[in-house]
Scaffold this motif. Structure first.
Motif, PDB file in Angstrom:
ATOM      1  N   SER A  68     -44.766  28.306 -53.274  1.00  8.33           N
ATOM      2  CA  SER A  68     -44.747  26.854 -53.441  1.00  8.33           C
ATOM      3  C   SER A  68     -44.129  26.479 -54.783  1.00  8.33           C
ATOM      4  O   SER A  68     -44.066  27.299 -55.700  1.00  8.33           O
ATOM      5  CB  SER A  68     -46.158  26.267 -53.346  1.00  8.33           C
ATOM      6  N   THR A  70     -43.905  23.067 -57.673  1.00  8.38           N
ATOM      7  CA  THR A  70     -44.531  21.806 -58.093  1.00  8.38           C
ATOM      8  C   THR A  70     -43.671  21.146 -59.166  1.00  8.38           C
ATOM      9  O   THR A  70     -43.211  21.815 -60.095  1.00  8.38           O
ATOM     10  CB  THR A  70     -45.941  22.055 -58.662  1.00  8.38           C
ATOM     11  N   LYS A  84     -46.182  18.676 -55.031  1.00  9.04           N
ATOM     12  CA  LYS A  84     -46.225  20.084 -54.633  1.00  9.04           C
ATOM     13  C   LYS A  84     -45.763  20.236 -53.188  1.00  9.04           C
ATOM     14  O   LYS A  84     -46.140  19.437 -52.320  1.00  9.04           O
ATOM     15  CB  LYS A  84     -47.640  20.635 -54.784  1.00  9.04           C
ATOM     16  N   ARG A  85     -44.964  21.281 -52.946  1.00 10.58           N
ATOM     17  CA  ARG A  85     -44.423  21.502 -51.599  1.00 10.58           C
ATOM     18  C   ARG A  85     -44.247  22.987 -51.343  1.00 10.58           C
ATOM     19  O   ARG A  85     -43.828  23.727 -52.239  1.00 10.58           O
ATOM     20  CB  ARG A  85     -43.073  20.782 -51.472  1.00 10.58           C
ATOM     21  N   ASN A  86     -44.574  23.410 -50.124  1.00 10.14           N
ATOM     22  CA  ASN A  86     -44.350  24.808 -49.758  1.00 10.14           C
ATOM     23  C   ASN A  86     -42.857  25.102 -49.691  1.00 10.14           C
ATOM     24  O   ASN A  86     -42.070  24.246 -49.268  1.00 10.14           O
ATOM     25  CB  ASN A  86     -44.992  25.124 -48.403  1.00 10.14           C
TER      26      ASN A  86
END
Length: 234
Positions: A68, A70, A84-86
């Motif tokens: 991930s 951020t 935040k993102r995978n």
């Protein structure tokens, strides 16, 4: 002083049993430079991805164990937000001022249900719900944050190009790009622009006018033949 807007403060890469990788930004202009294959493009891709791009950052060997990313941003009002993102896709988790609760922001634009990352960022900049003219007929299109990123997020390919930094190569986008830039300079969008009628709309309206004129002539004829003395007597 205008307190709207935001700037980048940190980019983080995280993974299981991995030491967090971090890039620090300062308020103002930030230039990422270095030799080839040192991760400059990957940093750009991560920022672009966290600001709503559908393009997942390229899977480079140095980042294979990270899951991930951020992006920490700070508003000009002093608020701190984490996006935040995978790294394999999905929507964006928003955390405000290091709180534990998360708000999900939809990465894609033009969603009827749910708040998008574009909605959130445009509200921070106080330029939400703006309409930009897209052609000479006066038709408008909603402004998304994706339309603005090219003005402040520039990769090395665009730095060395001789093409316009404002207008894209797509001819159909030229008017929209020019009017977006005009809006950024003036603060005035095109919501009040009157759209020109199409040929079909003009034909339709002319048909209605002819129908109304025919009805008026028919009523005038009936009135001219009316016996007003008889009507008054009744």
């Amino acid at each position: 002083m205008n307190n709207y807007g935001f700037y980048l403060t940190r980019l983080l890469l995280e993974g299981t049993d991995q030491k967090t990788a971090e890039v620090i930004f300062t308020k103002g202009l930030n230039v990422i430079y270095g030799a080839s294959d040192t991760g400059k493009t990957y940093i750009y891709q991560c920022i672009n991805y966290l600001l709503g791009s559908s393009s997942i950052p390229k899977n480079i060997p140095e980042a294979r164990n990270y899951t991930s990313c951020t992006l920490e941003i700070k508003s000009y009002k002093g608020e701190i937000f984490n996006l935040k993102r995978n790294l394999n896709g999905g929507n964006i988790k928003l955390t405000r001022n290091n709180q534990n609760s998360n708000e999900v922001l939809i990465a894609a634009n033009n969603q009827k249900n749910g708040k998008t990352i574009s909605d959130f960022l445009l509200i921070l900049c106080n330029i939400q719900n703006k309409e930009i003219r897209k052609n000479t007929r006066g038709e408008t299109r909603k402004l998304y944050f994706q339309n603005l990123k090219k003005y402040f997020l520039v990769d090395e390919e665009r730095i060395i190009t001789q093409k316009s930094p404002i207008v894209t190569e797509q001819y159909t986008e030229k008017t929209f790009d020019e009017n977006t830039f005009k809006f950024l300079l003036s603060g005035i969008d095109d919501a009040n622009v009157t759209k020109a009628l199409t040929k079909d709309e003009i034909t339709n309206k002319r048909g209605k006018v002819e129908l109304y004129n025919e009805l008026i002539r028919s009523i005038q004829l009936e009135l001219s033949e009316a016996n007003y003395e008889e009507v008054n007597a009744q």
